[in-house]
Design a protein around this motif. Structure first.
Motif, PDB file in Angstrom:
ATOM      1  N   UNK A  31       0.850  -1.179   0.000  1.00 24.42           N
ATOM      2  CA  UNK A  31       0.000   0.000   0.000  1.00 24.42           C
ATOM      3  C   UNK A  31       0.894   1.240   0.000  1.00 24.42           C
ATOM      4  N   UNK A  32       0.727   2.069  -1.016  1.00 22.87           N
ATOM      5  CA  UNK A  32       1.454   3.337  -1.076  1.00 22.87           C
ATOM      6  C   UNK A  32       0.544   4.370  -0.424  1.00 22.87           C
TER       7      UNK A  32
ATOM      8  N   UNK B 118      -4.283  -1.038  -7.755  1.00 25.95           N
ATOM      9  CA  UNK B 118      -5.529  -0.379  -7.362  1.00 25.95           C
ATOM     10  C   UNK B 118      -5.157   1.076  -7.116  1.00 25.95           C
ATOM     11  N   UNK B 119      -5.851   1.985  -7.777  1.00 26.82           N
ATOM     12  CA  UNK B 119      -5.471   3.408  -7.737  1.00 26.82           C
ATOM     13  C   UNK B 119      -6.681   4.239  -7.324  1.00 26.82           C
ATOM     14  N   UNK B 120      -6.457   5.177  -6.425  1.00 23.14           N
ATOM     15  CA  UNK B 120      -7.549   6.073  -6.007  1.00 23.14           C
ATOM     16  C   UNK B 120      -7.040   7.494  -5.832  1.00 23.14           C
ATOM     17  N   UNK B 121      -7.958   8.447  -5.903  1.00 27.65           N
ATOM     18  CA  UNK B 121      -7.605   9.843  -5.605  1.00 27.65           C
ATOM     19  C   UNK B 121      -8.062  10.248  -4.206  1.00 27.65           C
ATOM     20  N   UNK B 122      -8.476   9.278  -3.405  1.00 24.77           N
ATOM     21  CA  UNK B 122      -8.823   9.564  -2.006  1.00 24.77           C
ATOM     22  C   UNK B 122      -7.548   9.535  -1.158  1.00 24.77           C
ATOM     23  N   UNK B 123      -7.511  10.343  -0.116  1.00 24.53           N
ATOM     24  CA  UNK B 123      -6.300  10.470   0.710  1.00 24.53           C
ATOM     25  C   UNK B 123      -6.618  10.258   2.199  1.00 24.53           C
TER      26      UNK B 123
ATOM     27  N   UNK C 184       3.516  -8.423  -8.093  1.00 24.89           N
ATOM     28  CA  UNK C 184       3.032  -7.732  -6.897  1.00 24.89           C
ATOM     29  C   UNK C 184       1.801  -6.883  -7.162  1.00 24.89           C
ATOM     30  N   UNK C 185       1.129  -6.531  -6.070  1.00 24.91           N
ATOM     31  CA  UNK C 185      -0.028  -5.634  -6.141  1.00 24.91           C
ATOM     32  C   UNK C 185       0.337  -4.322  -5.454  1.00 24.91           C
ATOM     33  N   UNK C 186       0.131  -3.217  -6.180  1.00 26.52           N
ATOM     34  CA  UNK C 186       0.308  -1.884  -5.597  1.00 26.52           C
ATOM     35  C   UNK C 186      -1.063  -1.273  -5.352  1.00 26.52           C
ATOM     36  N   UNK C 187      -1.286  -0.809  -4.139  1.00 28.02           N
ATOM     37  CA  UNK C 187      -2.508  -0.074  -3.810  1.00 28.02           C
ATOM     38  C   UNK C 187      -2.070   1.374  -3.604  1.00 28.02           C
ATOM     39  N   UNK C 188      -2.376   2.208  -4.601  1.00 30.70           N
ATOM     40  CA  UNK C 188      -1.818   3.561  -4.637  1.00 30.70           C
ATOM     41  C   UNK C 188      -2.906   4.553  -4.242  1.00 30.70           C
ATOM     42  N   UNK C 189      -2.721   5.195  -3.107  1.00 31.80           N
ATOM     43  CA  UNK C 189      -3.704   6.162  -2.631  1.00 31.80           C
ATOM     44  C   UNK C 189      -3.379   7.561  -3.176  1.00 31.80           C
ATOM     45  N   UNK C 190      -4.214   8.532  -2.818  1.00 36.25           N
ATOM     46  CA  UNK C 190      -4.219   9.813  -3.513  1.00 36.25           C
ATOM     47  C   UNK C 190      -3.077  10.760  -3.182  1.00 36.25           C
ATOM     48  N   UNK C 191      -2.980  11.792  -3.988  1.00 35.61           N
ATOM     49  CA  UNK C 191      -2.021  12.886  -3.810  1.00 35.61           C
ATOM     50  C   UNK C 191      -0.575  12.407  -3.745  1.00 35.61           C
ATOM     51  N   UNK C 192      -0.308  11.366  -4.503  1.00 39.09           N
ATOM     52  CA  UNK C 192       1.056  10.867  -4.649  1.00 39.09           C
ATOM     53  C   UNK C 192       1.638  11.199  -6.011  1.00 39.09           C
TER      54      UNK C 192
ATOM     55  N   UNK D 183       3.694   5.946 -11.968  1.00 40.14           N
ATOM     56  CA  UNK D 183       3.016   4.640 -11.973  1.00 40.14           C
ATOM     57  C   UNK D 183       2.461   4.331 -13.362  1.00 40.14           C
ATOM     58  N   UNK D 184       2.621   3.107 -13.857  1.00 41.56           N
ATOM     59  CA  UNK D 184       2.211   2.795 -15.221  1.00 41.56           C
ATOM     60  C   UNK D 184       0.704   2.920 -15.436  1.00 41.56           C
ATOM     61  N   UNK D 185       0.370   3.588 -16.535  1.00 42.26           N
ATOM     62  CA  UNK D 185      -1.025   3.668 -16.952  1.00 42.26           C
ATOM     63  C   UNK D 185      -1.852   4.730 -16.272  1.00 42.26           C
ATOM     64  N   UNK D 186      -1.268   5.444 -15.317  1.00 42.98           N
ATOM     65  CA  UNK D 186      -2.086   6.391 -14.542  1.00 42.98           C
ATOM     66  C   UNK D 186      -2.241   7.711 -15.304  1.00 42.98           C
ATOM     67  N   UNK D 187      -3.497   8.086 -15.511  1.00 36.58           N
ATOM     68  CA  UNK D 187      -3.835   9.358 -16.153  1.00 36.58           C
ATOM     69  C   UNK D 187      -4.752  10.110 -15.198  1.00 36.58           C
TER      70      UNK D 187
END
Lengths: 205, 213
Positions: B47-48, B176-181, B72-80, B86-90
């Motif tokens: 989890x990032x 898993x990518x979110x813009x929540x912080x 691996x699985x990256x869980x990327x939270x917001x404002x990072x 990170x690949x594919x993130x727009x």
């Protein structure tokens, strides 16, 4: 010599961008990449501004540099809660548990040049919502001047002090004070007054 | 099964990871500036946490990409600033609206668009509906889990605030990518919805990525 260096945490909407592009205050501040602190000669600034998004573990690793800056008469301004005490006068944040709206009302405890003319009501609520200014305390060290407190328990939210190593330390246990820049109410006085306070290091803490 | 978290060294990471309210939800805590590939050995998910200094994450990009390639699985939270590393993130900026509940008649536009996803065994609308920091365009192969409708978007466009991307780049990695912080707000003792979201998110990661104690 400039008035302040702000360590940049690359977070949006902190007020830093508006500050550095401001015609009056912008020339008085440098924005330095956060982890460049260790390569920054602090003797060229009167103050170091540390925001709530700071990596405090890193700041703890730079304690010697920060203490040397204070020892030379510098001013450090800390915003946010303390999670990793990185100076002797800083202690871990203590929240007001189970706070209600009345617990978050800002009280002026002592006159201070930075908050002169700032109506505590403008700090207590934004658009009728309480809690933005503070929700607890970074416990002040003995001898500190409590500037503002919260609620009937008078929980200290702002203090300044003269650190044992020298210099001045101003601590706000809430969001970055530069976020009030251009707020449209009396709280927008904080930043220009902070710069003026910084520029007068003889001003009693 | 092992879940790790990246700690950005801020007070709110300290409170969220080690505080009494949510403590003990991670098997391994890694201070982000010191991340090495060896730290991720045997981790099923990383989890990032939100609001780690983006410069640190940009610097650790090769390690994070290798971790994904290795399944691996990256869980990327917001404002990072995930769009920088990170690949594919727009991602597109939207100004923070703390006042959605005063301005938008109680409907800021959140919609669960993949209700059968395993996350929603734990997370529901009352954990999801609070302010967000920008909108995502899920890349091909990713599944949006929560959208903001065009009516909820101040720019009238709409987009995703949470997506699941399996087989990133055709490999075994997942993001898993979110813009929540939520680390920031929970760790700052502000915004109960953010605390609820983080708690339920960790209930899901307990189930999906950790060995029951």
């Amino acid at each position: 010599m400039i008035d302040a260096i702000l360590l940049d945490c690359e977070q949006s909407e902190t007020g830093a961008q508006a500050l550095i592009t401001d015609l009056a205050l912008g020339p008085r501040i440098d924005l330095v990449p956060f982890y460049d602190l260790e390569r920054t000669v602090l003797s060229r600034t009167r103050a170091l501004l540390l925001g709530l998004h700071s990596d405090q573990r890193y700041l703890a690793s730079r304690r010697g540099q920060l203490e040397a800056f204070l020892g030379g008469g510098g001013t450090i301004v800390v915003c946010g809660h303390i999670g990793h005490p990185f100076l002797a006068e800083l202690s871990p944040f203590q929240p007001i548990h189970g706070y209600r709206v009345d617990d978050l009302v800002v009280n002026r405890e002592a006159d201070h040049p930075v908050w002169a003319g700032v109506d505590p009501a403008d700090l207590s609520k934004r658009r009728g919502v309480a809690g933005f200014y503070g929700r607890g305390s970074n416990p002040p060290p003995p001898g500190a001047r409590i500037i503002n407190s919260l609620g009937p328990s008078r929980c200290p939210v702002d203090f300044d002090c003269r650190p044992a190593v020298g210099g001045r330390l101003l601590v706000h246990a809430g969001a970055d004070l530069w976020g009030y820049f251009g707020s449209g109410n009396s709280s927008e006085r904080i930043m220009p007054q902070l710069f003026d306070w910084i520029a007068k290091p003889s001003e009693a803490a | 099964m092992t879940l790790a978290v990246l700690d950005g060294g801020t007070y709110y990471h300290q409170e969220a990871i080690y505080g009494e309210r949510l403590g003990g939800r991670f098997d391994r805590t890694i201070y982000a500036p010191e991340l090495t590939a060896a730290d991720l050995a045997g981790c099923d998910a990383l989890m990032v946490a939100d609001r780690i200094h983006p410069g640190v994450l940009r610097g650790k990009r090769p390690i994070l990409l290798d971790y994904l390639v290795g399944g691996g699985t990256l869980i990327v939270l917001g404002e990072n600033s995930a769009q920088q590393w990170a690949p594919g993130v727009s991602w597109e900026f939207r100004p923070t609206n703390f006042w959605w509940w005063l301005e938008q008649g109680g409907d800021p536009g959140h919609r669960i668009v993949a209700p059968d996803h395993e996350l929603f065994r734990h997370v529901g609308m009352k954990e999801l509906v609070w302010h967000y920091h920008g909108l995502l365009t899920p890349p091909p192969g990713a599944t949006s889990l929560v959208d903001i409708t065009p009516d909820g978007d101040p720019q009238g466009k709409g987009g995703s605030i949470l997506y699941d991307h399996c087989h990133v780049g055709g490999g075994a990695g997942r993001m898993i990518v979110t813009t929540l912080d939520p680390f920031y707000h929970h760790g700052s003792f502000f915004m109960p919805a953010a605390s609820r979201f983080l708690g339920k998110l960790l209930d899901w990661t307990d189930e999906a990525f950790r060995t029951p104690g």
